[in-house]
Write a protein that holds these residues in place. Structure first.
Motif, PDB file in Angstrom:
ATOM      1  N   LEU A 209       0.810  -1.214   0.000  1.00  0.00           N
ATOM      2  CA  LEU A 209       0.000   0.000   0.000  1.00  0.00           C
ATOM      3  C   LEU A 209       0.845   1.266   0.000  1.00  0.00           C
ATOM      4  CD1 LEU A 209      -2.862  -1.100   2.412  1.00  0.00           C
ATOM      5  CD2 LEU A 209      -2.979  -0.780  -0.065  1.00  0.00           C
ATOM      6  N   SER A 210       2.129   1.143   0.292  1.00  0.00           N
ATOM      7  CA  SER A 210       2.985   2.336   0.247  1.00  0.00           C
ATOM      8  C   SER A 210       3.157   2.846  -1.179  1.00  0.00           C
ATOM      9  CB  SER A 210       4.356   2.024   0.859  1.00  0.00           C
ATOM     10  OG  SER A 210       5.089   1.131   0.032  1.00  0.00           O
ATOM     11  N   ARG A 211       2.872   2.006  -2.162  1.00  0.00           N
ATOM     12  CA  ARG A 211       2.998   2.416  -3.564  1.00  0.00           C
ATOM     13  C   ARG A 211       1.715   3.050  -4.110  1.00  0.00           C
ATOM     14  NH1 ARG A 211       2.998  -1.065  -6.958  1.00  0.00           N
ATOM     15  NH2 ARG A 211       2.571  -3.005  -5.872  1.00  0.00           N
ATOM     16  N   PHE A 212       0.680   3.109  -3.300  1.00  0.00           N
ATOM     17  CA  PHE A 212      -0.613   3.595  -3.779  1.00  0.00           C
ATOM     18  C   PHE A 212      -1.070   4.800  -2.967  1.00  0.00           C
ATOM     19  CE2 PHE A 212      -0.322  -0.754  -5.084  1.00  0.00           C
ATOM     20  CZ  PHE A 212      -0.975  -0.820  -6.306  1.00  0.00           C
ATOM     21  N   PRO A 213      -1.681   5.769  -3.618  1.00  0.00           N
ATOM     22  CA  PRO A 213      -2.256   6.883  -2.865  1.00  0.00           C
ATOM     23  C   PRO A 213      -3.469   6.416  -2.071  1.00  0.00           C
ATOM     24  CG  PRO A 213      -2.919   7.016  -5.169  1.00  0.00           C
ATOM     25  CD  PRO A 213      -1.919   5.886  -5.069  1.00  0.00           C
ATOM     26  N   SER A 214      -3.828   7.169  -1.055  1.00  0.00           N
ATOM     27  CA  SER A 214      -5.049   6.865  -0.317  1.00  0.00           C
ATOM     28  C   SER A 214      -6.249   7.016  -1.247  1.00  0.00           C
ATOM     29  CB  SER A 214      -5.197   7.821   0.867  1.00  0.00           C
ATOM     30  OG  SER A 214      -4.124   7.658   1.765  1.00  0.00           O
ATOM     31  N   PRO A 215      -7.342   6.318  -0.958  1.00  0.00           N
ATOM     32  CA  PRO A 215      -8.532   6.442  -1.812  1.00  0.00           C
ATOM     33  C   PRO A 215      -8.968   7.896  -1.927  1.00  0.00           C
ATOM     34  CG  PRO A 215      -8.795   4.630  -0.259  1.00  0.00           C
ATOM     35  CD  PRO A 215      -7.548   5.359   0.141  1.00  0.00           C
ATOM     36  N   PRO A 216      -9.456   8.291  -3.082  1.00  0.00           N
ATOM     37  CA  PRO A 216      -9.905   9.680  -3.246  1.00  0.00           C
ATOM     38  C   PRO A 216     -11.083   9.999  -2.330  1.00  0.00           C
ATOM     39  CG  PRO A 216     -10.605   8.333  -5.112  1.00  0.00           C
ATOM     40  CD  PRO A 216      -9.688   7.486  -4.291  1.00  0.00           C
ATOM     41  N   GLU A 217     -11.099  11.206  -1.860  1.00  0.00           N
ATOM     42  CA  GLU A 217     -12.207  11.635  -1.015  1.00  0.00           C
ATOM     43  C   GLU A 217     -13.302  12.262  -1.882  1.00  0.00           C
ATOM     44  OE1 GLU A 217     -10.941  14.144   2.124  1.00  0.00           O
ATOM     45  OE2 GLU A 217      -9.396  12.756   2.850  1.00  0.00           O
ATOM     46  N   GLY A 218     -14.534  11.954  -1.546  1.00  0.00           N
ATOM     47  CA  GLY A 218     -15.659  12.607  -2.210  1.00  0.00           C
ATOM     48  C   GLY A 218     -15.803  12.289  -3.679  1.00  0.00           C
ATOM     49  N   ARG A 219     -15.847  10.992  -4.035  1.00  0.00           N
ATOM     50  CA  ARG A 219     -16.127  10.630  -5.423  1.00  0.00           C
ATOM     51  C   ARG A 219     -17.467  11.246  -5.848  1.00  0.00           C
ATOM     52  NH1 ARG A 219     -13.242   5.591  -5.027  1.00  0.00           N
ATOM     53  NH2 ARG A 219     -11.985   5.319  -6.902  1.00  0.00           N
ATOM     54  N   LEU A 302      -6.784   5.929 -13.570  1.00  0.00           N
ATOM     55  CA  LEU A 302      -8.067   5.486 -14.103  1.00  0.00           C
ATOM     56  C   LEU A 302      -8.976   4.957 -12.995  1.00  0.00           C
ATOM     57  CD1 LEU A 302      -9.470   5.153 -16.895  1.00  0.00           C
ATOM     58  CD2 LEU A 302      -8.701   2.777 -16.859  1.00  0.00           C
ATOM     59  N   LEU A 303      -8.399   4.193 -12.066  1.00  0.00           N
ATOM     60  CA  LEU A 303      -9.189   3.662 -10.953  1.00  0.00           C
ATOM     61  C   LEU A 303      -9.736   4.783 -10.071  1.00  0.00           C
ATOM     62  CD1 LEU A 303      -6.919   0.653  -9.863  1.00  0.00           C
ATOM     63  CD2 LEU A 303      -9.032   0.538 -11.186  1.00  0.00           C
ATOM     64  N   ARG A 304      -8.951   5.829  -9.884  1.00  0.00           N
ATOM     65  CA  ARG A 304      -9.380   6.935  -9.036  1.00  0.00           C
ATOM     66  C   ARG A 304     -10.518   7.734  -9.666  1.00  0.00           C
ATOM     67  NH1 ARG A 304      -6.102   8.170  -4.837  1.00  0.00           N
ATOM     68  NH2 ARG A 304      -6.552  10.398  -4.876  1.00  0.00           N
ATOM     69  N   GLU A 305     -10.565   7.728 -10.976  1.00  0.00           N
ATOM     70  CA  GLU A 305     -11.602   8.472 -11.679  1.00  0.00           C
ATOM     71  C   GLU A 305     -12.867   7.650 -11.914  1.00  0.00           C
ATOM     72  OE1 GLU A 305      -9.644   9.589 -15.227  1.00  0.00           O
ATOM     73  OE2 GLU A 305      -8.266  11.008 -14.245  1.00  0.00           O
ATOM     74  N   ALA A 306     -12.789   6.340 -11.675  1.00  0.00           N
ATOM     75  CA  ALA A 306     -13.906   5.444 -11.987  1.00  0.00           C
ATOM     76  C   ALA A 306     -14.909   5.383 -10.840  1.00  0.00           C
ATOM     77  CB  ALA A 306     -13.372   4.047 -12.295  1.00  0.00           C
ATOM     78  N   GLN A 334      -8.136   1.863  -3.983  1.00  0.00           N
ATOM     79  CA  GLN A 334      -8.687   3.175  -4.295  1.00  0.00           C
ATOM     80  C   GLN A 334     -10.138   3.312  -3.855  1.00  0.00           C
ATOM     81  OE1 GLN A 334      -6.443   5.540  -5.313  1.00  0.00           O
ATOM     82  NE2 GLN A 334      -5.201   3.759  -4.750  1.00  0.00           N
ATOM     83  N   GLY A 335     -10.576   2.390  -2.969  1.00  0.00           N
ATOM     84  CA  GLY A 335     -11.930   2.465  -2.435  1.00  0.00           C
ATOM     85  C   GLY A 335     -13.004   2.304  -3.491  1.00  0.00           C
ATOM     86  N   LEU A 336     -12.704   1.559  -4.540  1.00  0.00           N
ATOM     87  CA  LEU A 336     -13.618   1.425  -5.669  1.00  0.00           C
ATOM     88  C   LEU A 336     -14.547   0.236  -5.462  1.00  0.00           C
ATOM     89  CD1 LEU A 336     -14.191   2.721  -8.419  1.00  0.00           C
ATOM     90  CD2 LEU A 336     -12.434   1.241  -9.408  1.00  0.00           C
TER      91      LEU A 336
END
Length: 423
Positions: A209-219, A302-306, A334-336
């Motif tokens: 998980l250190s290679r990934f940003p935290s899930p986006p807030e407020g999709r 792409l995952l963050r925008e989906a 990414q909380g998807l």
């Protein structure tokens, strides 16, 4: 022979390197290297993709490429064969090879022997242990090379190599290896049934998980009502039969007309042209984008925008199937919200109606219904995505699996060669 050699260095053997679809292998190599293990990489194939992940650039281990086809480097193969002929392990290696060839009379078997000759001759003397990813063809090369030189070897089995390799071959390889690991409970059960259960362990790849940003807030709370802001559906995976993308095209085509959506697929694969044609014939080509292979930063964006991730895995006619696809854990990072099939290793991570929605493999109507319901319900998507991220962080981080592999590989660097079991 290196019967008493201690494995000061370890060779990691892979089918191809680097490969965009095998982030789990790159993640493991990088993590082990960062923990101080002295590694080198041996690959049966040259890379076929131009893009590489940032992890590949961070890995410092040197890479040696074996001749993918023996006729391409005849002198190298000849030198390996002549050298191998003089080794004490030549007889044992040839008995194993002839036993394999009698039961599987193919050119592939001869190629693996030739690659093993080259590997055995060119392997530096201070490499005393081999660890191979995949129990089918790469493990054949490693097995023959280990028999030739007296080195120990271990394996990581994954998916296709478990389900498409004959039982007799798996049984013999497991008996000769020091130990093996695999990444799903289903796969572990299969391999343990062919050996003493303690010889094969379940070790999840997990995700660093250190290679990934935290899930986006407020999709954005998209619900498919606004044609100018459609629900964004995404999938990542090779266009091959076991991924079930033909079912997904059918499912998307069956979505109600009042639902506005767009779908993006990331990945190469032999069925890409066929899927594009299927989308065209289904009348949805204007809402479907096939983006080809992408490096991990592009995938994360792409995952963050989906709004919704879908992977309808199933068993291919060849028997090939997925393990626990890393892309599902990447989507969870990414909380998807995730829709997938209740198949292979997927339900070991995603539990239906808890961390995502699972449908029967091959059931495109159930898949369409699940996508439709979640596309219209942003609150439910958020709840499932949050739960998947929480479980990923709690139970499927990379550290646990790397701890096991590091301890086991450090142990073999301090142990002399062991005689293989008889089967």
């Amino acid at each position: 022979m290196l019967a008493s050699m201690k494995a000061r260095r370890i060779a990691i053997v892979v089918k191809g390197y680097p490969r965009l679809s095998e982030t789990f292998i790159a993640q493991e190599i990088l993590a082990l290297e960062q923990r101080g293990l002295d590694l080198e990489i041996w690959s049966l194939r040259h890379p076929t993709e131009r893009a590489v992940h940032p992890m590949h650039k961070a890995i410092k281990a040197p890479v040696t490429y074996l001749p993918e086809y023996l006729y391409e480097e005849p002198l190298r193969v000849l030198r390996g064969g002549v050298w191998s002929l003089r080794q004490k392990g030549f007889g044992r290696a040839m008995r194993a090879f002839w036993g394999d060839l009698k039961r599987d009379f193919t050119a592939n078997r001869v190629r693996r022997l030739g690659q093993a000759f080259v590997m055995a001759r060119e392997m530096p003397e201070d490499v005393g242990h081999l660890h191979v990813h995949y129990l089918h063809t790469p493990a054949s090369v490693v097995r023959y090379a280990a028999l030739l030189t007296g080195r120990t070897w271990t394996f990581s089995a994954h998916a296709k190599d478990i389900w498409t390799t004959p039982d007799w071959e798996k049984r013999e390889k497991i008996a000769e290896a020091l130990w093996g690991v695999t990444c799903t409970a289903q796969g572990a059960g299969n391999l343990q049934s062919l050996s003493r259960p303690e010889r094969v362990s379940l070790v999840y790849h997990g995700l660093d998980l250190s290679r990934f940003p935290s899930p986006p807030e407020g999709r954005p709370a998209r619900n498919g009502v606004n044609p100018r802001d459609p629900v964004r559906i995404v999938s990542v995976g090779r266009a091959v039969a076991k991924k079930g993308y033909g079912d997904l095209i059918k499912a998307l085509a069956a979505l109600p007309q009042d639902l506005h959506w767009r779908f993006a697929h990331v990945g190469g694969g032999e069925l890409l042209a066929s899927l594009k044609k299927q989308a065209q014939e289904a009348g949805i080509a204007d809402r479907v984008a096939f983006l080809g292979a992408k490096a991990q930063p592009d995938i994360i964006s792409l995952l963050r925008e989906a709004d919704l991730f879908v992977l309808p895995s199933k068993e291919a006619r060849s028997g090939d199937r997925d393990g626990l696809p890393n892309v599902i854990m990447e989507a969870a990072s990414q909380g998807l919200a995730i829709v997938a099939t209740d198949f292979a290793g997927i339900p070991e991570f995603i539990r239906d109606d808890l961390e995502g929605r699972l449908v029967p493999p091959g059931d495109w109507e159930a898949l369409s219904n699940a996508v439709n319901l979640l596309a219209r319900d942003p609150e439910r998507r958020k709840s499932l995505g949050d739960a998947a991220f929480s479980r990923l962080r709690r139970e499927f981080s990379m550290e646990g699996g790397i701890d096991v592999l590091e301890a086991r590989l450090r142990a073999v660097t301090q142990s002399p060669t062991r005689e293989p079991e008889r089967v």
